[in-house]
Structure formats: C-alpha cells, structure tokens
Write a protein that holds these residues in place. Structure first.
Motif, mmCIF file in Angstrom:
data_model
loop_
_atom_site.group_PDB
_atom_site.id
_atom_site.type_symbol
_atom_site.label_atom_id
_atom_site.label_comp_id
_atom_site.label_asym_id
_atom_site.label_seq_id
_atom_site.Cartn_x
_atom_site.Cartn_y
_atom_site.Cartn_z
ATOM 1 N N LEU A 107 -10.592 64.116 21.388
ATOM 2 C CA LEU A 107 -9.178 63.457 21.136
ATOM 3 C C LEU A 107 -8.473 63.601 21.763
ATOM 4 O O LEU A 107 -8.117 62.797 21.578
ATOM 5 C CB LEU A 107 -8.593 65.048 20.395
ATOM 6 N N LEU A 108 -8.396 64.908 22.931
ATOM 7 C CA LEU A 108 -7.383 63.904 23.804
ATOM 8 C C LEU A 108 -7.482 62.699 24.856
ATOM 9 O O LEU A 108 -6.401 61.942 24.737
ATOM 10 C CB LEU A 108 -7.364 65.259 25.157
ATOM 11 N N GLY A 109 -8.099 62.874 25.018
ATOM 12 C CA GLY A 109 -8.937 60.932 25.595
ATOM 13 C C GLY A 109 -8.569 60.333 24.677
ATOM 14 O O GLY A 109 -7.451 58.444 25.380
ATOM 15 N N THR A 110 -8.827 60.510 23.079
ATOM 16 C CA THR A 110 -8.349 59.332 22.244
ATOM 17 C C THR A 110 -6.725 59.155 21.677
ATOM 18 O O THR A 110 -6.013 57.512 22.313
ATOM 19 C CB THR A 110 -9.254 59.798 20.902
ATOM 20 N N ALA A 111 -6.619 60.008 22.130
ATOM 21 C CA ALA A 111 -5.118 60.711 21.751
ATOM 22 C C ALA A 111 -4.003 59.775 22.783
ATOM 23 O O ALA A 111 -3.140 59.303 23.412
ATOM 24 C CB ALA A 111 -4.412 61.317 21.288
ATOM 25 N N LEU A 112 -4.562 60.034 24.596
ATOM 26 C CA LEU A 112 -4.378 59.189 26.158
ATOM 27 C C LEU A 112 -4.450 57.606 25.541
ATOM 28 O O LEU A 112 -3.147 57.120 26.199
ATOM 29 C CB LEU A 112 -4.625 60.058 27.247
ATOM 30 N N PHE A 113 -5.359 57.373 25.047
ATOM 31 C CA PHE A 113 -5.609 55.545 25.354
ATOM 32 C C PHE A 113 -4.119 55.243 23.539
ATOM 33 O O PHE A 113 -3.377 54.073 24.315
ATOM 34 C CB PHE A 113 -6.651 55.612 24.701
ATOM 35 N N LEU A 114 -4.125 56.164 23.035
ATOM 36 C CA LEU A 114 -3.264 55.662 21.847
ATOM 37 C C LEU A 114 -2.166 55.237 22.316
ATOM 38 O O LEU A 114 -0.771 54.789 21.558
ATOM 39 C CB LEU A 114 -3.101 56.724 20.492
ATOM 40 N N ALA A 115 -1.733 56.738 23.459
ATOM 41 C CA ALA A 115 -0.433 56.799 23.979
ATOM 42 C C ALA A 115 -0.082 54.990 24.908
ATOM 43 O O ALA A 115 0.581 54.655 24.912
ATOM 44 C CB ALA A 115 0.205 57.687 24.843
ATOM 45 N N MET A 116 -1.467 54.965 25.627
ATOM 46 C CA MET A 116 -1.100 53.836 26.379
ATOM 47 C C MET A 116 -0.725 52.829 26.290
ATOM 48 O O MET A 116 0.182 51.484 26.521
ATOM 49 C CB MET A 116 -2.209 54.415 27.056
ATOM 50 N N ILE A 117 -1.421 52.004 25.154
ATOM 51 C CA ILE A 117 -1.500 51.334 23.934
ATOM 52 C C ILE A 117 -0.063 50.942 23.290
ATOM 53 O O ILE A 117 0.247 49.984 23.585
ATOM 54 C CB ILE A 117 -2.626 50.777 23.140
ATOM 55 N N ARG A 118 0.882 52.063 23.229
ATOM 56 C CA ARG A 118 1.859 51.891 22.896
ATOM 57 C C ARG A 118 2.763 51.382 23.656
ATOM 58 O O ARG A 118 4.127 50.765 22.940
ATOM 59 C CB ARG A 118 1.798 53.206 22.728
ATOM 60 N N ARG A 119 2.876 51.396 25.006
ATOM 61 C CA ARG A 119 3.570 50.415 25.539
ATOM 62 C C ARG A 119 3.262 49.075 26.043
ATOM 63 O O ARG A 119 3.694 47.916 26.305
ATOM 64 C CB ARG A 119 3.957 51.605 26.894
ATOM 65 N N LEU A 120 1.928 48.634 25.408
ATOM 66 C CA LEU A 120 1.768 46.744 25.154
ATOM 67 C C LEU A 120 2.357 46.435 24.960
ATOM 68 O O LEU A 120 3.166 46.939 23.489
ATOM 69 C CB LEU A 120 -0.186 47.167 25.430
ATOM 70 N N PRO A 121 2.419 45.139 24.603
ATOM 71 C CA PRO A 121 3.738 44.404 24.287
ATOM 72 C C PRO A 121 2.696 43.997 22.705
ATOM 73 O O PRO A 121 1.611 43.703 23.005
ATOM 74 C CB PRO A 121 3.450 42.827 24.718
ATOM 75 N N ARG A 122 2.923 43.600 21.728
ATOM 76 C CA ARG A 122 2.474 44.019 20.315
ATOM 77 C C ARG A 122 1.570 42.508 20.334
ATOM 78 O O ARG A 122 0.855 42.142 20.050
ATOM 79 C CB ARG A 122 2.850 44.101 19.611
ATOM 80 N N GLN A 123 2.274 41.794 20.674
ATOM 81 C CA GLN A 123 1.517 40.060 20.803
ATOM 82 C C GLN A 123 0.774 39.858 21.244
ATOM 83 O O GLN A 123 -0.252 38.714 20.987
ATOM 84 C CB GLN A 123 3.045 39.085 20.740
ATOM 85 N N GLU A 124 0.168 40.734 22.346
ATOM 86 C CA GLU A 124 -0.824 40.310 23.274
ATOM 87 C C GLU A 124 -1.926 41.190 22.764
ATOM 88 O O GLU A 124 -2.071 42.675 23.176
ATOM 89 C CB GLU A 124 -0.365 41.069 24.547
ATOM 90 N N VAL A 125 -2.424 40.917 21.323
ATOM 91 C CA VAL A 125 -3.452 41.536 20.708
ATOM 92 C C VAL A 125 -4.621 41.986 21.842
ATOM 93 O O VAL A 125 -5.650 43.227 21.907
ATOM 94 C CB VAL A 125 -4.253 41.549 19.580
ATOM 95 N N LEU A 126 -4.985 41.117 22.936
ATOM 96 C CA LEU A 126 -6.012 41.335 23.774
ATOM 97 C C LEU A 126 -6.365 42.340 24.839
ATOM 98 O O LEU A 126 -6.832 42.504 25.638
ATOM 99 C CB LEU A 126 -6.665 40.217 24.241
ATOM 100 N N LEU A 127 -5.422 42.541 25.353
ATOM 101 C CA LEU A 127 -5.013 43.381 25.756
ATOM 102 C C LEU A 127 -5.075 45.244 25.465
ATOM 103 O O LEU A 127 -5.088 45.731 26.452
ATOM 104 C CB LEU A 127 -3.266 43.811 26.712
ATOM 105 N N VAL A 128 -5.103 45.938 24.091
ATOM 106 C CA VAL A 128 -5.497 46.626 23.554
ATOM 107 C C VAL A 128 -7.024 46.787 24.542
ATOM 108 O O VAL A 128 -7.376 47.776 24.555
ATOM 109 C CB VAL A 128 -5.770 46.599 21.914
#
Length: 310
Positions: A107-128
């Motif tokens: 749960l912690l590892g997944t939550a950290l991943f979700l927190a990281m991708i919130r900072r990525l540009p939304r239009q760059e879907v392949l960055l996720v």
C-alpha cells in the motif's frame, strides 16, 4: 448477465474441466489427488486470475492511465520488502502478520507511486508507465540486494519471478479467497472508482470523497497483490491485458465491465495454466512464463489495433 459475461462463464466450464483432468497422477482410486491437488489448484488459478484482473482495473482508475497494473508500478516489489522485513525480524511470525506487513508495504509503495505521477504532465500519458517501471526497478533492486545479503534469494525468486501453481495443495491456497473477496468489494464499489477516474474535482462535484475511494482502491490493490505474491508469486501482464481488452469491447462502464474482467482474468489464467502443463508433458512450464509470452503478444496487439470505443 451481459453477453460477454455469459460467453466467458460458459468458457470457464471446459477450462476448469481441463484443469481438473490434466496432470501426471491418475484420478482413479479414492480421489485423494482430486481433493488435495487438482481442485485446490483450479480454484487457486481462478481466484488469482479474477482478483489480479480486477486489481488491474482499480490501479488504472487510481492512476488514470490504461498502461499500468500492480506488477508494473512497484506494488509487488514493495510487498516483497514487507515480507522480507518480517522474515528477517521475526522468522516465526504467524502467516497473518506476514500478510499484514506485505499489504502495508504494498500500500505504501503504491501510494508513493501515485504521489509521484501527480507531478507529471497530464498530456504525457506514456510517462506514467515509464515512471512505474523505474519505480519497480528501484524497489526490485532493493529486494534483490537484501535477499542476496541475507541469503534469501530463493524466497525472493519465488515471490517475484515465478507465478507457479504446481505447489498449490489443500491448506496452502486458502488466503486467495480473501483476495477474491477484495475483488468482489471492488466490483461492489465500481461506480465510485468510475467517478474517481474522471478526476478529483468531478468526484467532489458529484458528492464523492476522492480520498476515501483512493484509500479503498489502494487497500484492494495492495491486499490482492500481497496475497497472490506470497501464495504463488507474481503473475505478469494479467492486470494490464485483460482490462484493456474488456474496455475495448464494452467501454468504460465499470459496473458492467468489472464482472466480465474478473471472468476474463480467470479464463485467461486457466488457459495458460493448462497450456503450461501440456506443452512439455509430463513436466510443467510456470504459468507466469506462459502468460508472459502470451501477454506480451496481446499487449502489442492492443497497441496496434484501433480501439472500438474512444
């Protein structure tokens, strides 16, 4: 019941029958092989396939990206870190304690991943998915390093690299029923996850608490991943391929598509398990290897084909 669900339910019957009848040992006699090995294995494969497919849908809704699943965002590797920590600190700990540690770490590892991708540009879907692969690699390297330093690489290999059902017998798979219940809970809350996938602002406007739904999704994904990993090892691609195929056929109505996704995951994993037992009979190929090859081909097909739904 929708037509795709009916077709998959009917398909599961011969696949389950083939799973029950396939094996080196004969079923003649007192039926001990059937009750101790064949039936538990068939149930374990079905529960694993259904739970991982549903967890893949939930992960995609949480990340708002179709190219992620628990196996590609570090959930499994984080859960393995939790299992390693308990194994080293308290080797004789009860199984439920190990499962709690694995679930919490996942749960912690997944939550950290979700927190990281919130900072990525939304239009760059392949960055996720790329960020997920990098995060998985970092956590996986930590798991392998600790396993090597503590002479636990064999356990790490079982958790992360096999997807092996040959050792499933009665008394050693029952935790997967909890994974199945977690998937059923996600299906019950399908509407909430569908609304969350539209964005936090839309969810709040419709009277939904995004944080509560996010926490529920994280618990479901982490619990399913930890239980499957500790029981049979990681199973690749299932949570990525099946949800995408179902969404291309049925669209984004999670209330209708999640049960079909669960049935599709169970059917695909049963097919791979039977193939793994037959291809080099009387020996076996781990189902994770068969699904990895088949899943890679299906994933490339998904990228090539134009979607039926926008």
């Amino acid at each position: 019941m929708t037509r795709p669900a009916l077709v998959l339910a009917l398909l599961l019957v011969p696949l389950a029958g083939a799973s029950l009848l396939t094996g080196v040992a004969s079923l003649s006699g007192d039926g001990l092989v059937f009750w101790i090995s064949r039936l538990p294995r068939t149930l374990a494969v079905s529960l694993t396939g259904a739970a991982l497919a549903v967890a893949g849908v939930i992960m995609q809704q949480l990340a708002r990206n179709r190219f992620v699943e628990p196996g590609t965002v570090g959930t499994g590797e984080a859960a393995a870190l939790g299992l390693l920590a308990v194994t080293l600190a308290a080797p004789g700990a009860a199984l439920w304690i190990k499962m709690l540690a694995a679930t919490g770490a996942g749960l912690l590892g997944t939550a950290l991943f979700l927190a990281m991708i919130r900072r990525l540009p939304r239009q760059e879907v392949l960055l996720v998915p790329l960020a997920g692969l990098v995060w998985s690699g970092v956590l996986g390297a930590a798991v392998l390093h600790i396993g090597w330093q503590t002479d636990l690489l064999q356990l790490v290999g079982i958790w992360l690299m096999t997807g092996e059902f040959s050792g499933v017998i009665a008394g050693r798979y029952e935790l997967l029923w909890i994974a199945g219940l977690a998937a059923a809970l996600a299906i019950h809350a399908a509407d909430r996850f569908a609304i969350l996938g539209l964005g936090d602002d839309v969810a709040r406007g419709l009277g939904l608490d995004p944080g509560a739904v996010m926490r529920l999704g994280l618990v479901v994904v982490a619990l399913v991943t930890a239980l499957v990993m500790a029981t049979v090892g990681m199973v690749p691609f299932l949570g990525l391929v099946v949800p995408n195929i179902v969404s291309r056929i049925m669209g984004d109505n999670l209330r209708a598509s999640l049960p079909v996704t669960a049935l599709g995951g169970a059917a695909l994993l049963l097919l791979c398990d039977v193939l793994g037992r037959l291809l080099i009979f009387p020996y076996e190929i781990p189902v994770g290897s068969v699904l990895g090859i088949l899943g890679a081909g299906l994933f490339l097909w998904l990228l090539w084909r134009a979607p039926r739904h926008g």
